[in-house]
Scaffold this motif. Structure first.
Motif, PDB file in Angstrom:
ATOM      1  N   MET A  72     -17.493  25.934 -14.824  1.00 16.29           N
ATOM      2  CA  MET A  72     -16.451  25.060 -15.329  1.00 16.29           C
ATOM      3  C   MET A  72     -15.111  25.797 -15.304  1.00 16.29           C
ATOM      4  N   ILE A  73     -14.067  25.093 -14.929  1.00 13.39           N
ATOM      5  CA  ILE A  73     -12.723  25.666 -14.879  1.00 13.39           C
ATOM      6  C   ILE A  73     -12.217  25.897 -16.297  1.00 13.39           C
ATOM      7  N   LYS A  74     -11.668  27.090 -16.544  1.00 17.14           N
ATOM      8  CA  LYS A  74     -11.137  27.423 -17.863  1.00 17.14           C
ATOM      9  C   LYS A  74      -9.634  27.610 -17.851  1.00 17.14           C
ATOM     10  N   LYS A  75      -9.082  27.979 -16.678  1.00 17.98           N
ATOM     11  CA  LYS A  75      -7.652  28.223 -16.554  1.00 17.98           C
ATOM     12  C   LYS A  75      -7.159  27.718 -15.206  1.00 17.98           C
ATOM     13  N   VAL A  76      -5.922  27.220 -15.190  1.00 14.21           N
ATOM     14  CA  VAL A  76      -5.248  26.863 -13.944  1.00 14.21           C
ATOM     15  C   VAL A  76      -3.830  27.413 -14.005  1.00 14.21           C
ATOM     16  N   ALA A  77      -3.260  27.640 -12.833  1.00 14.46           N
ATOM     17  CA  ALA A  77      -1.873  28.114 -12.753  1.00 14.46           C
ATOM     18  C   ALA A  77      -1.123  27.268 -11.738  1.00 14.46           C
ATOM     19  N   ILE A  78       0.145  27.045 -12.026  1.00 10.67           N
ATOM     20  CA  ILE A  78       1.025  26.296 -11.136  1.00 10.67           C
ATOM     21  C   ILE A  78       1.992  27.283 -10.501  1.00 10.67           C
ATOM     22  N   LEU A  79       2.102  27.203  -9.187  1.00 11.11           N
ATOM     23  CA  LEU A  79       3.043  28.030  -8.445  1.00 11.11           C
ATOM     24  C   LEU A  79       3.828  27.098  -7.536  1.00 11.11           C
ATOM     25  N   VAL A  80       5.149  27.108  -7.667  1.00  7.82           N
ATOM     26  CA  VAL A  80       5.991  26.213  -6.877  1.00  7.82           C
ATOM     27  C   VAL A  80       6.571  26.991  -5.704  1.00  7.82           C
ATOM     28  N   ASN A  81       6.266  26.533  -4.495  1.00 10.55           N
ATOM     29  CA  ASN A  81       6.756  27.165  -3.274  1.00 10.55           C
ATOM     30  C   ASN A  81       7.810  26.254  -2.647  1.00 10.55           C
ATOM     31  N   GLY A  82       8.851  26.823  -2.106  1.00 11.21           N
ATOM     32  CA  GLY A  82       9.909  26.030  -1.494  1.00 11.21           C
ATOM     33  C   GLY A  82      10.962  25.679  -2.517  1.00 11.21           C
ATOM     34  N   GLY A  83      11.774  24.723  -2.208  1.00 10.63           N
ATOM     35  CA  GLY A  83      12.875  24.351  -3.092  1.00 10.63           C
ATOM     36  C   GLY A  83      12.465  23.361  -4.162  1.00 10.63           C
ATOM     37  N   ASP A  84      13.311  23.284  -5.169  1.00 12.06           N
ATOM     38  CA  ASP A  84      13.087  22.305  -6.226  1.00 12.06           C
ATOM     39  C   ASP A  84      13.371  20.906  -5.683  1.00 12.06           C
ATOM     40  N   VAL A  85      12.574  19.962  -6.079  1.00 13.21           N
ATOM     41  CA  VAL A  85      12.763  18.583  -5.647  1.00 13.21           C
ATOM     42  C   VAL A  85      12.742  17.679  -6.863  1.00 13.21           C
ATOM     43  N   SER A  86      13.374  16.527  -6.744  1.00  9.60           N
ATOM     44  CA  SER A  86      13.328  15.589  -7.859  1.00  9.60           C
ATOM     45  C   SER A  86      11.887  15.127  -8.040  1.00  9.60           C
ATOM     46  N   GLY A  87      11.494  14.977  -9.250  1.00  9.32           N
ATOM     47  CA  GLY A  87      10.129  14.556  -9.536  1.00  9.32           C
ATOM     48  C   GLY A  87       9.150  15.693  -9.729  1.00  9.32           C
ATOM     49  N   LEU A  88       9.606  16.928  -9.602  1.00 10.28           N
ATOM     50  CA  LEU A  88       8.695  18.065  -9.742  1.00 10.28           C
ATOM     51  C   LEU A  88       8.289  18.279 -11.205  1.00 10.28           C
ATOM     52  N   ASN A  89       9.222  18.138 -12.124  1.00  9.38           N
ATOM     53  CA  ASN A  89       8.878  18.320 -13.534  1.00  9.38           C
ATOM     54  C   ASN A  89       7.860  17.297 -14.031  1.00  9.38           C
ATOM     55  N   PRO A  90       7.955  16.025 -13.646  1.00  6.66           N
ATOM     56  CA  PRO A  90       6.896  15.092 -14.042  1.00  6.66           C
ATOM     57  C   PRO A  90       5.526  15.480 -13.489  1.00  6.66           C
ATOM     58  N   VAL A  91       5.497  16.059 -12.292  1.00  3.84           N
ATOM     59  CA  VAL A  91       4.222  16.511 -11.723  1.00  3.84           C
ATOM     60  C   VAL A  91       3.676  17.676 -12.551  1.00  3.84           C
ATOM     61  N   ILE A  92       4.548  18.620 -12.897  1.00  3.91           N
ATOM     62  CA  ILE A  92       4.127  19.751 -13.735  1.00  3.91           C
ATOM     63  C   ILE A  92       3.608  19.235 -15.072  1.00  3.91           C
ATOM     64  N   ARG A  93       4.337  18.293 -15.665  1.00  3.21           N
ATOM     65  CA  ARG A  93       3.920  17.728 -16.950  1.00  3.21           C
ATOM     66  C   ARG A  93       2.561  17.039 -16.835  1.00  3.21           C
ATOM     67  N   ALA A  94       2.336  16.311 -15.752  1.00  2.00           N
ATOM     68  CA  ALA A  94       1.052  15.629 -15.558  1.00  2.00           C
ATOM     69  C   ALA A  94      -0.090  16.634 -15.438  1.00  2.00           C
ATOM     70  N   ILE A  95       0.144  17.727 -14.733  1.00  2.00           N
ATOM     71  CA  ILE A  95      -0.883  18.760 -14.605  1.00  2.00           C
ATOM     72  C   ILE A  95      -1.182  19.371 -15.970  1.00  2.00           C
ATOM     73  N   VAL A  96      -0.131  19.655 -16.729  1.00  2.00           N
ATOM     74  CA  VAL A  96      -0.306  20.255 -18.055  1.00  2.00           C
ATOM     75  C   VAL A  96      -1.049  19.308 -18.978  1.00  2.00           C
ATOM     76  N   ARG A  97      -0.672  18.030 -18.995  1.00  2.00           N
ATOM     77  CA  ARG A  97      -1.341  17.053 -19.868  1.00  2.00           C
ATOM     78  C   ARG A  97      -2.808  16.871 -19.485  1.00  2.00           C
ATOM     79  N   THR A  98      -3.094  16.824 -18.194  1.00  2.00           N
ATOM     80  CA  THR A  98      -4.483  16.695 -17.742  1.00  2.00           C
ATOM     81  C   THR A  98      -5.294  17.913 -18.153  1.00  2.00           C
ATOM     82  N   ALA A  99      -4.707  19.090 -17.985  1.00  2.00           N
ATOM     83  CA  ALA A  99      -5.398  20.322 -18.385  1.00  2.00           C
ATOM     84  C   ALA A  99      -5.666  20.318 -19.889  1.00  2.00           C
TER      85      ALA A  99
END
Length: 81
Positions: A1-28
């Motif tokens: 079972m997964i116990k930890k995840v990490a987010i790594l952003v490659n490339g430039g910042d784009v609009s909509g990236l923070n909502p994606v990060i938030r969705a990953i965090v909320r799901t975790a």
């Protein structure tokens, strides 16, 4: 079972990236998985610079902000040989 995840952003910042990060965090959080974010992409990975995103106010109120709350890899990697 997964116990930890990490987010790594490659490339430039784009609009909509923070909502994606938030969705990953909320799901975790819903699955009792620890969630981390590497600061400034690969630079954070190489320097072991990360922040815990779940159970932290850092991922609250980010839907309207631009860019990425954890930064990205664009123009941040410097290799010294």
């Amino acid at each position: 079972m997964i116990k930890k995840v990490a987010i790594l952003v490659n490339g430039g910042d784009v609009s909509g990236l923070n909502p994606v990060i938030r969705a990953i965090v909320r799901t975790a959080e819903n699955k009792n998985i620890e969630c981390y974010g590497f600061i400034d992409g690969y630079k954070g990975l190489l320097e072991n610079n990360y922040v815990r995103l779940d159970k932290s106010p850092i991922s609250s109120g980010i839907l309207q902000t631009g860019g990425s709350i954890i930064g990205s890899s664009t123009n941040t990697i410097v290799f010294n040989y």
